[in-house]
Design a protein around this motif. Structure first.
Motif, PDB file in Angstrom:
ATOM      1  N   LEU A 149      25.243   9.571 -30.483  1.00  0.00           N
ATOM      2  CA  LEU A 149      25.574   9.086 -29.202  1.00  0.00           C
ATOM      3  C   LEU A 149      26.443   7.405 -28.938  1.00  0.00           C
ATOM      4  O   LEU A 149      27.121   7.447 -28.666  1.00  0.00           O
ATOM      5  CB  LEU A 149      24.343   8.745 -28.135  1.00  0.00           C
ATOM      6  CG  LEU A 149      23.751  10.327 -27.719  1.00  0.00           C
ATOM      7  CD1 LEU A 149      22.655  10.021 -26.840  1.00  0.00           C
ATOM      8  CD2 LEU A 149      24.690  10.828 -26.951  1.00  0.00           C
TER       9      LEU A 149
ATOM     10  N   ALA B 168      30.229   6.634 -28.182  1.00  0.00           N
ATOM     11  CA  ALA B 168      30.446   5.544 -26.974  1.00  0.00           C
ATOM     12  C   ALA B 168      31.683   4.611 -27.692  1.00  0.00           C
ATOM     13  O   ALA B 168      32.646   4.196 -26.855  1.00  0.00           O
ATOM     14  CB  ALA B 168      29.599   4.810 -26.756  1.00  0.00           C
TER      15      ALA B 168
ATOM     16  N   LEU C  21      39.459   6.926 -24.112  1.00  0.00           N
ATOM     17  CA  LEU C  21      39.413   6.788 -22.605  1.00  0.00           C
ATOM     18  C   LEU C  21      40.284   6.199 -22.110  1.00  0.00           C
ATOM     19  O   LEU C  21      40.564   6.209 -20.679  1.00  0.00           O
ATOM     20  CB  LEU C  21      37.933   6.715 -21.953  1.00  0.00           C
ATOM     21  CG  LEU C  21      36.815   7.569 -22.292  1.00  0.00           C
ATOM     22  CD1 LEU C  21      35.575   6.994 -21.522  1.00  0.00           C
ATOM     23  CD2 LEU C  21      36.812   8.934 -22.131  1.00  0.00           C
TER      24      LEU C  21
ATOM     25  N   ARG D 273      30.190  -0.306 -21.847  1.00  0.00           N
ATOM     26  CA  ARG D 273      28.859  -0.490 -21.174  1.00  0.00           C
ATOM     27  C   ARG D 273      28.727   0.791 -20.190  1.00  0.00           C
ATOM     28  O   ARG D 273      27.526   1.078 -20.142  1.00  0.00           O
ATOM     29  CB  ARG D 273      29.149  -1.974 -20.260  1.00  0.00           C
ATOM     30  CG  ARG D 273      29.201  -3.019 -21.182  1.00  0.00           C
ATOM     31  CD  ARG D 273      29.376  -4.302 -20.386  1.00  0.00           C
ATOM     32  NE  ARG D 273      29.532  -5.424 -21.238  1.00  0.00           N
ATOM     33  CZ  ARG D 273      29.873  -6.635 -20.654  1.00  0.00           C
ATOM     34  NH1 ARG D 273      30.545  -6.770 -19.577  1.00  0.00           N
ATOM     35  NH2 ARG D 273      30.162  -7.860 -21.472  1.00  0.00           N
TER      36      ARG D 273
ATOM     37  N   ILE E   1      29.622   3.947 -20.620  1.00  0.00           N
ATOM     38  CA  ILE E   1      29.363   5.188 -21.445  1.00  0.00           C
ATOM     39  C   ILE E   1      27.694   5.023 -21.716  1.00  0.00           C
ATOM     40  O   ILE E   1      26.979   5.842 -21.771  1.00  0.00           O
ATOM     41  CB  ILE E   1      29.996   5.394 -22.622  1.00  0.00           C
ATOM     42  CG1 ILE E   1      31.487   5.653 -22.025  1.00  0.00           C
ATOM     43  CG2 ILE E   1      29.690   6.630 -23.243  1.00  0.00           C
ATOM     44  CD1 ILE E   1      32.484   5.602 -23.433  1.00  0.00           C
ATOM     45  N   PHE E   2      27.413   3.707 -22.205  1.00  0.00           N
ATOM     46  CA  PHE E   2      25.914   3.367 -22.765  1.00  0.00           C
ATOM     47  C   PHE E   2      24.935   3.750 -21.652  1.00  0.00           C
ATOM     48  O   PHE E   2      23.990   4.333 -21.650  1.00  0.00           O
ATOM     49  CB  PHE E   2      25.772   2.414 -23.301  1.00  0.00           C
ATOM     50  CG  PHE E   2      26.179   2.017 -24.930  1.00  0.00           C
ATOM     51  CD1 PHE E   2      25.936   3.141 -25.692  1.00  0.00           C
ATOM     52  CD2 PHE E   2      26.665   0.827 -25.094  1.00  0.00           C
ATOM     53  CE1 PHE E   2      26.306   2.988 -26.933  1.00  0.00           C
ATOM     54  CE2 PHE E   2      27.354   0.563 -26.670  1.00  0.00           C
ATOM     55  CZ  PHE E   2      27.161   1.668 -27.486  1.00  0.00           C
TER      56      PHE E   2
ATOM     57  N   GLN F  57      24.869   7.596 -20.868  1.00  0.00           N
ATOM     58  CA  GLN F  57      24.154   8.317 -21.855  1.00  0.00           C
ATOM     59  C   GLN F  57      22.733   7.987 -21.555  1.00  0.00           C
ATOM     60  O   GLN F  57      21.853   8.892 -21.736  1.00  0.00           O
ATOM     61  CB  GLN F  57      24.639   7.724 -23.288  1.00  0.00           C
ATOM     62  CG  GLN F  57      25.942   8.377 -23.726  1.00  0.00           C
ATOM     63  CD  GLN F  57      26.333   7.616 -25.019  1.00  0.00           C
ATOM     64  OE1 GLN F  57      25.929   6.550 -25.285  1.00  0.00           O
ATOM     65  NE2 GLN F  57      27.201   8.160 -25.765  1.00  0.00           N
TER      66      GLN F  57
ATOM     67  N   HIS G  32      26.059 -10.001 -19.857  1.00  0.00           N
ATOM     68  CA  HIS G  32      27.108  -9.469 -19.345  1.00  0.00           C
ATOM     69  C   HIS G  32      27.889 -10.307 -18.605  1.00  0.00           C
ATOM     70  O   HIS G  32      28.980 -10.157 -17.785  1.00  0.00           O
ATOM     71  CB  HIS G  32      26.773  -8.203 -18.389  1.00  0.00           C
ATOM     72  CG  HIS G  32      26.484  -6.844 -19.168  1.00  0.00           C
ATOM     73  ND1 HIS G  32      26.551  -5.447 -18.512  1.00  0.00           N
ATOM     74  CD2 HIS G  32      26.229  -6.625 -20.389  1.00  0.00           C
ATOM     75  CE1 HIS G  32      26.281  -4.578 -19.365  1.00  0.00           C
ATOM     76  NE2 HIS G  32      26.099  -5.221 -20.866  1.00  0.00           N
TER      77      HIS G  32
ATOM     78  N   GLU H  32      24.953  -8.925 -26.259  1.00  0.00           N
ATOM     79  CA  GLU H  32      26.368  -9.161 -26.663  1.00  0.00           C
ATOM     80  C   GLU H  32      26.773 -10.551 -27.194  1.00  0.00           C
ATOM     81  O   GLU H  32      27.586 -10.534 -28.107  1.00  0.00           O
ATOM     82  CB  GLU H  32      27.474  -8.427 -25.534  1.00  0.00           C
ATOM     83  CG  GLU H  32      27.120  -7.283 -25.347  1.00  0.00           C
ATOM     84  CD  GLU H  32      28.084  -6.538 -24.291  1.00  0.00           C
ATOM     85  OE1 GLU H  32      29.131  -7.374 -23.776  1.00  0.00           O
ATOM     86  OE2 GLU H  32      27.837  -5.358 -23.829  1.00  0.00           O
TER      87      GLU H  32
END
Lengths: 278, 278, 278, 278, 278, 278
Positions: B244, B248, B255, C97, C99-100, C103, E50, E113
């Motif tokens: 996974l 990503a 994408l 971010r 996609i995570f 998921q 973020h 991050e």
């Protein structure tokens, strides 16, 4: 030769040159396992692993009714599992040591350098799966009744089924189904999902077919056969890349064997090759 | 365009836009492989991998009798494998380098960015499995005779079969059976255990179906198709969690492609989308 | 109790003691998913995971036509995926971010401590596979039409299918076939390759069978059942050796449960055991 | 012999029997790398890897001022990295292929079967670390100025430093410090954290010491030396258990070498052993 | 901006553009942690992760006496850990959920991050190590007293120290020494083994140096900095080969950033680059 | 109690409650190892591992001159290693079995549930490193002379050094240096790179300090100490994520120990806690 293998609850015979036959023998209790049995089986298998007179092995259960009914729960409930310190951590330590020892006995079949063919029939519950999943090839009689039985006695199976079953068959939904429900299933279902690679009419026929297959394997170069078992087990658990690398390192020694020339020459001459002991 | 792909023992054609067809061509020897062949095949596949005019590939064997009979044992017995220093460690080093080179040639098919569909027919022994297991999709003709042949020449298969077969099918007992016995099996058995995903009447029909499938795949977004191949291969060898995460990271770039809009719009408009080369 | 589980687009009910039923409910859009739906589903499942009144779960789709048609592409094309900074790296960060998070919502089903049985019917495209592959058991109605649909919208599936499908079924050639072509396949094919472990006549029958199975599982010791789910998922992704070790550590605590005695005693007495909540 | 190794920007000499010396030679640009250089270096190292006349290698930079100033940024900004399709996914594909090729060239040093000793001096930025971390032993002159320079040009280092540095030294806090800040550090700091295993007065002295060490290593059994390099690199990246297993498989071939007897006998006789080429 | 970060027991300030400062603030209890604190810290860090206005973070403890004395044992003994069902397996489940939640809160720092610099001083026991090992860079004041304290309260540390410490420093013998004995050690020893990468006179000086470093890091491209943190953490835990592959996939997107051109141009023009928010 | 531990070439004593002292005793041969010795050591350590009267162990070498000079090469050259079949593959099999048995004996120290402190002095070559790297803590006398000696007898070390040394110290360049050159190094160098965590004046002082440390460790909760050893070894070889998960599963049992309350209470009361045997 069979004398070296006299251990209680097991009959070890050598029906064909280079082929050993281990029979679980406690038929009056449906071959249910007590601690002494897995300890003995482990010793037998470790000795066969290094015995140069053995190239393949079949494993069967005595009697008509069961390969094995699994753990002898009554005996187990009076043994190690029922004891324990008054302190949870200390009981956990005792249990952990016990599980590791039990697992190691069953894993001895997987680690055995020679291939083992399990032949299941009749009642084949719980430990029957742990055991046969640690073997290389699974055949069965049509009357076999399988069950991942452990949840019915309040435990998650811990001697191998939950680790090996997901890698032995190709239907993870089915694996969860039978492991979570403990339901009994038959030989047709076992074959359909890939748990066994052959179903035969009765126990006798199944054992006979297993013996044929064991004899065929025993006729091949033991260097090639034992390498094939090792490399398949190694690769099952790792990436293709790791598998390829290990294979190359393995074969940098093994391709130097005289068996290659003997096998090729026999092939050309349509003769049966004779290989040195291993 | 085909001129760029003229290599001895192979015919490379482009029967449909974006589809390449590699034909193994040494039919007088049942397409048995000599060293030059795997070196050439590797070069062809690496070039196709980056060729923007190619989106899917089919791999077939010339002639009616065989996809490939495997390694040309006679040639091999006169080549690298038969030589060696008088010192075991030095011979081992030479063998290791040889195996790694051979493995890398076959793995080139798995690493090829475009999907490859193998179509097996007739004699498909030894290297036939190593090769086709490194492809993405396996189809076969009804007359195909398969064998993991290596133990018959005294070796454990080392070019990929033992590493890839346990992950390609869902019956580990059967994998051990055919790899340890080297017995020949047919297309029905191959389909039942999941080694192939389609069996067709004859070679011509099987090739035709493969071409249809390749054409279908070539009509999709190459960004989506090549990503799908990459992510499936990556995930096969790792935990779901690792799969996974890598997915990503891959898609944080992919994408952003315009293919998404084009594909969606075409879907709404019932039109066939046109995608840029890749 | 159901009040605690009122979330838009989902109906959560408790048809049998210890069994929860989650229904995806957006039938007018074929249960297609918008962002709010996977966020809500994730919250529901996390709560059920720790709810002592729940021991097994079934997941179904409302209406006759679809389990789910997958991602609501129209909504998605107006949402996060379509936005982005003018800098590729910053857009990549936003996508990563997103996609995570997506998921994680789907993986919540796999991480749920209680087993989940998915029942598919009708249109079951794209996210239908990501979702159901994160469940433990997959059953379906005969009319189910499956598709790994993502390549048709220009993307490599990134919410789980490409990571879980190779480990759920035993035919890697077939996995590549359906994932690269996006073709629609039916329930018979799904059963043959091992994607589902049961096919039933219609949706009602399939749901009814799922409920029976969930009820059966809920009657077992929750310590055993939840351990079994955990250990199977753990082992799928690791070597047998790692699986065995983790299993022993897990069970050094769990074998101290009273459920074992209760289960054994009930077995001997032919009674239905009652287990404490978990 | 040196003629076989004439590649632009590199001087390859053989100062001592069995020892090769690769000098990076673009001193007028502080040995900054353009694409042709890493391609050439990779070819040189792959040839040395299989050259039986070579047992150890030293790698140095020409001139007084720099081992290498790293990537020639000006050249790079006009090359591959600056191009790209108008579609993000297609540009990503081109970049990915480029990075993989670049990584493979540097990894060729790690994969070289013979040990490589890097000797750093003066300016040693960016690629200087990627390169030397792919070598086996790092020595330096006291005047060396190191920097993990990549964040200063807006990128996360992708040719090896971020993957190898955490495993080369034992201070992860320091690794993060220098990699996130791109600050310049000196030889004393490099020695303290374990990045180098020897600091010498000037470049000449450092090269001389490296040559002594290379000569010493070249006097040992090449079977033992090359095995040691392979097993250390393998083990760095895997569990101790995996390392031990691979080691045993490696040595089942290598312990059959005559070098063992020759080495032991020479030891007893206080003579210098002579080993066959490898 | 600070208002968004008002959580009990923590002061969050923004002393320099793009730099956040988290202060653990329960000085009357030597900053000992109660459950609410790790939950709050986790929320703060996830938001900073973020927040486009933040590029680097420092973490300090309020007051002169302690970074943190670790877990507030008195509070803990009255909380979750002391409860439990009368059944061992059910208590184990409650404990497991509790540990996972606690671990996740501390791991939030590693997953953030943006890089985090921990500044330790005075009493720094138990959780002080779990916490700071989850940060990227560790600096300390000369008066810091460290201890892996957990064995003194009868437990094996379970919030991260035992998993991260062996990979943070390069002296496994020392790791075992301090973890098994719980002995207190000082800043000189911490620096010698590589636990910290800088020791400064007093807390004020250490915080000031951390702020300088954070400011330097915040001046770099956030694309490059955040990628560097991600790739170093990823590679620490995996083989070099896996690290390189992931790096290439990461950078196929990130090398498309405008930051590269901006950084290079600024370098040539000796200007300070300005990077977009991330 | 010591009677249970009477094995040739070893003296096992119990100088302090809960502390065992194993002395390698073949001083007339500089404690060089013959096969019987590693077999005996393995048995001793396995018994101590489960002996409830033992909580920590020290390992020393008898006499003034050597911890151990390593493998008794003269004896080895007359033993297993010198034999072998006339077929390379069969000799390889015999060697592999021998290496695995030898490795397992040394790994028994790492697997021992109780911590082991090695005290090195004088000649400490070859097996001295394999052995001590399998212990938890390494202390040494100032006069210790270390060498990774194996390349000098023509082999790559295969009993553990090459697998454990890269993970025991934080200077991979130095690891390669000493392993490839077999050069002798002293205690100062060993301390600097992190191979030992303490250097003391003479053997007597080093042993005395080891005894103090063993006594300190033996005074702690054995549940906490043994868990700490297990979790550190587990985590060294795996990702942080895997380490954390295993830790949680381990502690779901171990946090239920009474030792926690006893330890905390004793801490508050400034008393020395008494823990039950384990």
């Amino acid at each position: 030769m069979a004398e070296k293998y006299e251990y209680e609850y097991f009959n070890v015979t050598f029906p064909v040159e280079y082929v050993a036959h281990i029979e679980i023998s406690r038929p009056e209790k449906l071959n249910a396992f007590i601690e002494k049995m897995w300890l003995n089986l482990s010793v037998i298998v470790k000795r066969l692993s290094h015995d140069p007179n053995v190239r393949s092995i079949i494993l069967t259960g005595a009697g008509d009714r069961a390969f094995t009914a699994g753990l002898d729960v009554q005996a187990a409930s009076q043994g190690t599992l029922s004891q324990g310190s008054s302190d949870t951590a200390r009981t956990a330590t005792a249990l952990r040591r016990h599980i590791f020892e039990f697992q190691d006995c069953i894993t001895a079949l997987e680690k055995c350098e020679k291939p083992i063919i399990a032949v299941l029939h009749g009642v084949s519950y719980g430990l029957a799966l742990d055991l046969s999943l640690s073997c290389d090839i699974r055949l069965c009689a049509a009357d076999t009744r399988f069950s991942v039985k452990e949840v019915d006695i309040g435990i998650a199976a811990d001697i191998g089924t939950l680790s090996r079953l997901p890698k032995a068959v190709g239907n993870f939904s089915w694996v969860k189904d039978v492991a979570l429900s403990a339901r009994i299933f038959g030989s047709a279902e076992a074959e359909k999902v890939g748990l066994v690679s052959g179903v035969y009419g009765g126990k006798a026929e199944a054992v006979s077919e297993a013996l044929k297959l064991a004899t065929l394997i025993a006729s091949k170069s033991p260097v090639a056969v034992q390498g094939t078992k090792e490399l398949l087990n190694y690769s099952r658990d790792r990436s293709v890349e790791e598998g390829l690398r290990y294979t190359a390192i393995w074969n940098q020694a093994m391709l130097q064997t005289k068996d290659m020339k003997d096998a090729m020459l026999s092939g050309l001459q349509k003769k049966t090759p004779k290989f040195s002991k291993l």
